[in-house]
Design a protein around this motif. Structure first.
Motif, PDB file in Angstrom:
ATOM      1  N   ALA A 242       6.502   4.167   7.869  1.00 29.37           N
ATOM      2  CA  ALA A 242       6.120   2.780   8.164  1.00 29.37           C
ATOM      3  C   ALA A 242       4.600   2.644   8.221  1.00 29.37           C
ATOM      4  CB  ALA A 242       6.751   2.318   9.467  1.00 29.37           C
ATOM      5  N   GLN A 243       3.927   3.664   8.736  1.00 31.92           N
ATOM      6  CA  GLN A 243       2.460   3.637   8.775  1.00 31.92           C
ATOM      7  C   GLN A 243       1.890   3.654   7.360  1.00 31.92           C
ATOM      8  OE1 GLN A 243       0.609   6.730  11.102  1.00 31.92           O
ATOM      9  NE2 GLN A 243      -1.436   6.154  10.448  1.00 31.92           N
TER      10      GLN A 243
ATOM     11  N   LEU B 192       9.464  -7.350   0.260  1.00 32.84           N
ATOM     12  CA  LEU B 192      10.454  -6.270   0.270  1.00 32.84           C
ATOM     13  C   LEU B 192      10.005  -5.100   1.140  1.00 32.84           C
ATOM     14  CD1 LEU B 192      11.491  -6.322  -3.490  1.00 32.84           C
ATOM     15  CD2 LEU B 192      12.920  -6.974  -1.526  1.00 32.84           C
ATOM     16  N   LEU B 193       8.724  -4.777   1.095  1.00 35.93           N
ATOM     17  CA  LEU B 193       8.212  -3.680   1.922  1.00 35.93           C
ATOM     18  C   LEU B 193       8.334  -4.003   3.405  1.00 35.93           C
ATOM     19  CD1 LEU B 193       5.069  -2.533  -0.074  1.00 35.93           C
ATOM     20  CD2 LEU B 193       7.115  -1.180   0.425  1.00 35.93           C
ATOM     21  N   GLN B 194       8.063  -5.230   3.764  1.00 40.58           N
ATOM     22  CA  GLN B 194       8.198  -5.613   5.168  1.00 40.58           C
ATOM     23  C   GLN B 194       9.660  -5.525   5.614  1.00 40.58           C
ATOM     24  OE1 GLN B 194       6.215  -9.392   4.907  1.00 40.58           O
ATOM     25  NE2 GLN B 194       4.231  -8.512   5.440  1.00 40.58           N
ATOM     26  N   GLY B 195      10.580  -5.840   4.728  1.00 43.84           N
ATOM     27  CA  GLY B 195      11.995  -5.706   5.047  1.00 43.84           C
ATOM     28  C   GLY B 195      12.469  -4.267   5.093  1.00 43.84           C
ATOM     29  N   LEU B 196      11.778  -3.389   4.398  1.00 44.94           N
ATOM     30  CA  LEU B 196      12.150  -1.971   4.370  1.00 44.94           C
ATOM     31  C   LEU B 196      11.667  -1.217   5.613  1.00 44.94           C
ATOM     32  CD1 LEU B 196      13.388   0.353   2.657  1.00 44.94           C
ATOM     33  CD2 LEU B 196      11.112   0.657   1.649  1.00 44.94           C
ATOM     34  N   ARG B 197      10.621  -1.704   6.249  1.00 39.98           N
ATOM     35  CA  ARG B 197      10.006  -0.994   7.382  1.00 39.98           C
ATOM     36  C   ARG B 197      11.007  -0.531   8.445  1.00 39.98           C
ATOM     37  NH1 ARG B 197       6.806  -2.484  10.726  1.00 39.98           N
ATOM     38  NH2 ARG B 197       5.399  -0.742  10.816  1.00 39.98           N
ATOM     39  N   PRO B 198      11.995  -1.342   8.848  1.00 35.56           N
ATOM     40  CA  PRO B 198      12.922  -0.881   9.894  1.00 35.56           C
ATOM     41  C   PRO B 198      13.748   0.341   9.491  1.00 35.56           C
ATOM     42  CG  PRO B 198      13.078  -3.270   9.630  1.00 35.56           C
ATOM     43  CD  PRO B 198      12.221  -2.759   8.516  1.00 35.56           C
ATOM     44  N   HIS B 199      13.825   0.626   8.203  1.00 34.53           N
ATOM     45  CA  HIS B 199      14.618   1.753   7.710  1.00 34.53           C
ATOM     46  C   HIS B 199      13.784   3.018   7.518  1.00 34.53           C
ATOM     47  CE1 HIS B 199      17.907  -1.039   7.019  1.00 34.53           C
ATOM     48  NE2 HIS B 199      17.011  -1.860   6.480  1.00 34.53           N
TER      49      HIS B 199
ATOM     50  N   GLU C 256      -0.495   0.801   5.715  1.00 32.67           N
ATOM     51  CA  GLU C 256      -1.777   1.085   5.067  1.00 32.67           C
ATOM     52  C   GLU C 256      -1.799   0.589   3.625  1.00 32.67           C
ATOM     53  OE1 GLU C 256      -2.159   5.298   5.634  1.00 32.67           O
ATOM     54  OE2 GLU C 256      -2.603   5.073   7.774  1.00 32.67           O
ATOM     55  N   ALA C 257      -0.638   0.542   2.993  1.00 31.26           N
ATOM     56  CA  ALA C 257      -0.561   0.110   1.591  1.00 31.26           C
ATOM     57  C   ALA C 257      -0.615  -1.407   1.459  1.00 31.26           C
ATOM     58  CB  ALA C 257       0.719   0.639   0.956  1.00 31.26           C
ATOM     59  N   LEU C 258      -0.077  -2.127   2.421  1.00 30.98           N
ATOM     60  CA  LEU C 258       0.025  -3.588   2.295  1.00 30.98           C
ATOM     61  C   LEU C 258      -1.305  -4.276   2.005  1.00 30.98           C
ATOM     62  CD1 LEU C 258       2.744  -4.416   4.975  1.00 30.98           C
ATOM     63  CD2 LEU C 258       2.935  -4.627   2.489  1.00 30.98           C
ATOM     64  N   PRO C 259      -2.405  -3.936   2.692  1.00 34.72           N
ATOM     65  CA  PRO C 259      -3.664  -4.614   2.368  1.00 34.72           C
ATOM     66  C   PRO C 259      -4.190  -4.285   0.966  1.00 34.72           C
ATOM     67  CG  PRO C 259      -3.824  -3.507   4.493  1.00 34.72           C
ATOM     68  CD  PRO C 259      -2.539  -3.085   3.862  1.00 34.72           C
ATOM     69  N   GLU C 260      -3.728  -3.191   0.381  1.00 33.33           N
ATOM     70  CA  GLU C 260      -4.167  -2.790  -0.954  1.00 33.33           C
ATOM     71  C   GLU C 260      -3.462  -3.574  -2.059  1.00 33.33           C
ATOM     72  OE1 GLU C 260      -6.598  -0.434  -1.457  1.00 33.33           O
ATOM     73  OE2 GLU C 260      -6.805  -0.449   0.714  1.00 33.33           O
ATOM     74  N   LEU C 261      -2.371  -4.242  -1.699  1.00 36.67           N
ATOM     75  CA  LEU C 261      -1.593  -4.988  -2.683  1.00 36.67           C
ATOM     76  C   LEU C 261      -2.191  -6.383  -2.825  1.00 36.67           C
ATOM     77  CD1 LEU C 261       1.989  -3.935  -1.574  1.00 36.67           C
ATOM     78  CD2 LEU C 261       0.576  -2.954  -3.387  1.00 36.67           C
ATOM     79  N   THR C 262      -2.890  -6.558  -3.901  1.00 34.59           N
ATOM     80  CA  THR C 262      -3.592  -7.809  -4.171  1.00 34.59           C
ATOM     81  C   THR C 262      -3.276  -8.245  -5.589  1.00 34.59           C
ATOM     82  OG1 THR C 262      -5.788  -8.798  -4.353  1.00 34.59           O
ATOM     83  CG2 THR C 262      -5.631  -6.453  -4.788  1.00 34.59           C
ATOM     84  N   PRO C 263      -3.227  -9.541  -5.847  1.00 36.61           N
ATOM     85  CA  PRO C 263      -2.937  -9.978  -7.213  1.00 36.61           C
ATOM     86  C   PRO C 263      -4.146  -9.874  -8.144  1.00 36.61           C
ATOM     87  CG  PRO C 263      -3.143 -11.870  -5.773  1.00 36.61           C
ATOM     88  CD  PRO C 263      -3.245 -10.647  -4.905  1.00 36.61           C
ATOM     89  N   ASP C 264      -4.899  -8.814  -7.988  1.00 38.29           N
ATOM     90  CA  ASP C 264      -6.064  -8.538  -8.826  1.00 38.29           C
ATOM     91  C   ASP C 264      -5.686  -7.397  -9.763  1.00 38.29           C
ATOM     92  OD1 ASP C 264      -8.401  -7.364  -9.884  1.00 38.29           O
ATOM     93  OD2 ASP C 264      -9.591  -8.012  -8.173  1.00 38.29           O
ATOM     94  N   ARG C 265      -5.532  -7.716 -11.031  1.00 40.25           N
ATOM     95  CA  ARG C 265      -5.054  -6.749 -12.031  1.00 40.25           C
ATOM     96  C   ARG C 265      -5.892  -5.468 -12.055  1.00 40.25           C
ATOM     97  NH1 ARG C 265      -1.556  -7.731 -15.859  1.00 40.25           N
ATOM     98  NH2 ARG C 265      -1.712  -9.969 -15.542  1.00 40.25           N
ATOM     99  N   ALA C 266      -7.213  -5.595 -12.097  1.00 37.22           N
ATOM    100  CA  ALA C 266      -8.082  -4.419 -12.173  1.00 37.22           C
ATOM    101  C   ALA C 266      -7.969  -3.574 -10.911  1.00 37.22           C
ATOM    102  CB  ALA C 266      -9.531  -4.846 -12.401  1.00 37.22           C
TER     103      ALA C 266
END
Length: 113
Positions: free
Chosen positions: A60-61, A47-54, A65-75
């Motif tokens: 967008a920057q 969804l974030l990648q689809g939102l970038r053009p808007h 920067e947030a995308l690499p922080e999104l990991t399926p690691d709960r802690a």
């Protein structure tokens, strides 16, 4: 030589030569991965990648920067609450086009408990 006995309790790995040796791979630490958490992170990322053009270039920057922080690691995600908050805020500022991102962040936070 009596008394020179080494008692090893647990796995012992001896590596001689080679490249990229990592020892014993026990799989995922802490048990099986949470499939629902992984799916929620994947959906938010999509969804974030689809939102970038808007978004503005600065927004967008922030997403980039947030995308690499999104990991399926709960802690790790619990510690990265500010990243989730900033993403939700950007999405809310984008209006109706950003609402699915806001909803996805809410679902992810609910999974984190």
């Amino acid at each position: 030589m009596s008394g020179d006995t080494t008692n090893n309790y647990g796995p012992v790995v001896n590596m001689n030569d080679g490249h990229g040796n990592v020892g014993i791979n026990y799989g995922t630490v802490g048990g099986a991965p949470d499939d629902r958490l992984r799916a929620a992170v994947d959906e938010l990322t999509r969804l974030l990648q689809g939102l970038r053009p808007h978004l503005t270039p600065e927004q967008a920057q922030t997403v980039d920067e947030a995308l690499p922080e999104l990991t399926p690691d709960r802690a790790a995600l619990r510690q990265r609450g500010l990243v989730l908050a900033s993403v939700a805020q950007l999405a809310a500022a984008a209006g109706t086009v950003g609402q699915p991102v806001v909803d996805a962040v809410g679902q992810l936070i609910a999974l984190l408990g």
